[in-house]
Design a protein around this motif. Structure first.
Motif, short mmCIF file in Angstrom:
data_model
loop_
_atom_site.label_atom_id
_atom_site.label_comp_id
_atom_site.label_asym_id
_atom_site.label_seq_id
_atom_site.Cartn_x
_atom_site.Cartn_y
_atom_site.Cartn_z
N LEU B 85 50.74 51.48 61.03
CA LEU B 85 50.65 50.81 59.74
C LEU B 85 51.14 51.80 58.68
O LEU B 85 50.74 52.96 58.67
CB LEU B 85 49.19 50.45 59.49
N VAL B 86 52.04 51.34 57.82
CA VAL B 86 52.57 52.24 56.80
C VAL B 86 52.49 51.59 55.42
O VAL B 86 52.48 50.37 55.30
CB VAL B 86 54.05 52.61 57.07
N ASN B 87 52.44 52.43 54.42
CA ASN B 87 52.58 51.97 53.05
C ASN B 87 54.02 51.49 52.85
O ASN B 87 54.96 52.21 53.16
CB ASN B 87 52.26 53.11 52.08
N ARG B 88 54.17 50.27 52.36
CA ARG B 88 55.49 49.65 52.31
C ARG B 88 56.43 50.40 51.37
O ARG B 88 57.64 50.43 51.58
CB ARG B 88 55.33 48.20 51.83
N LYS B 89 55.87 51.01 50.34
CA LYS B 89 56.71 51.71 49.36
C LYS B 89 57.02 53.14 49.75
O LYS B 89 58.15 53.59 49.69
CB LYS B 89 56.01 51.71 47.99
N THR B 90 55.98 53.89 50.14
CA THR B 90 56.16 55.32 50.39
C THR B 90 56.50 55.62 51.84
O THR B 90 57.01 56.70 52.16
CB THR B 90 54.89 56.10 50.03
N GLY B 91 56.18 54.69 52.76
CA GLY B 91 56.39 54.96 54.18
C GLY B 91 55.30 55.83 54.78
O GLY B 91 55.35 56.15 55.97
N ALA B 92 54.31 56.22 53.99
CA ALA B 92 53.23 57.06 54.52
C ALA B 92 52.37 56.26 55.50
O ALA B 92 52.12 55.08 55.29
CB ALA B 92 52.37 57.56 53.37
N ALA B 93 51.94 56.94 56.58
CA ALA B 93 51.05 56.29 57.54
C ALA B 93 49.71 55.98 56.88
O ALA B 93 49.22 56.75 56.04
CB ALA B 93 50.84 57.20 58.74
#
Lengths: 155, 155
Positions: B85-93
């Motif tokens: 699962l990632v943050n859609r904007k930052t790509g962070a997990a």
């Protein structure tokens, strides 16, 4: 499993709670032990008696069951919920939602997406190549392809 | 269902993603429609073509699937997760956990418990009479019995 996660460990207690036949309960407990969710522990030698204690894998399932309960209460209980989640100290009802452990912030639907992880196969990569502006930080070596050309999709 | 919650609606797309036989996919989609998780919508008359869109009930299942994914990644993916699962904007997990919608605070295990809700039957009441210091506010009329005397437990 919910009973076990609420601290129940003994056969007779499970049976009283669930009201199912002993052979059915034995089968369910065996399934949960084989799945690695419960651990069987001998607590009495004469007569031989086992208790069933959640493993780490089993304990970590609790939040999933909690959300599933909330989902069921919302969509399948027109007459009101029969089981709810409460704060143990205050008794206040709790409405469980998702948050991010790193930031502590609630997760809103548009914020997050599924993305290919480090062990993703080629099918997963081509199917859920994420709509990211930047790749996942831990995934630089094997980031999924940026385009999702159906020609290159594995069959 | 995960594909549908990620915005997929059409038969061919589901089939490409899942790689299963058409009759199997038809059966699965029908089951999800009958369960009220997906809604069938005609998007083309000639030839007749339907698309499948998550209902409110289906959309609300997404957080449950997200937690189930995180649980599976932790306990069943020794070689690393294939979907994350990632943050859609930052790509962070993102590491999803539970929080309380009312307070916004993360829910730690000892903080909360299951309790009998307004529509609980006598079995639920006697089995999970909650260890509360104060009763649930919305439940004053029908609060569960304070003691859990096994004599009064329904069989």
């Amino acid at each position: 499993m919910r009973d076990a996660l609420d601290g129940m460990t003994r056969f007779d207690d499970f049976q009283n709670s669930l009201g199912i036949a002993p052979n059915m309960l034995t089968r369910r407990l065996n399934t949960l032990v084989e799945a690695g969710l419960l651990e069987r522990r001998r607590y009495c030698e004469h007569p031989p008696r086992d208790e069933y204690v959640p493993t780490a894998r089993g304990r970590d399932l609790r939040p999933v069951l909690v959300l599933l309960l909330a989902w069921g209460n919302k969509h399948f209980a027109p007459e009101g919920p029969s089981v709810i989640l409460v704060n143990r100290k205050t008794g206040a009802a709790i409405d469980p939602i998702l948050a991010d452990a790193y930031t502590g912030r609630p997760l809103d639907e548009p914020d997050y997406a599924f993305a290919a992880g480090p062990a993703a196969g080629s099918r997963t990569r081509s199917d859920i190549g994420p709509p990211l502006e930047r790749p996942w930080r831990g995934n630089r070596e094997r980031r999924p392809p940026a385009n999702r050309d159906p020609q290159t999709r594995s069959k």
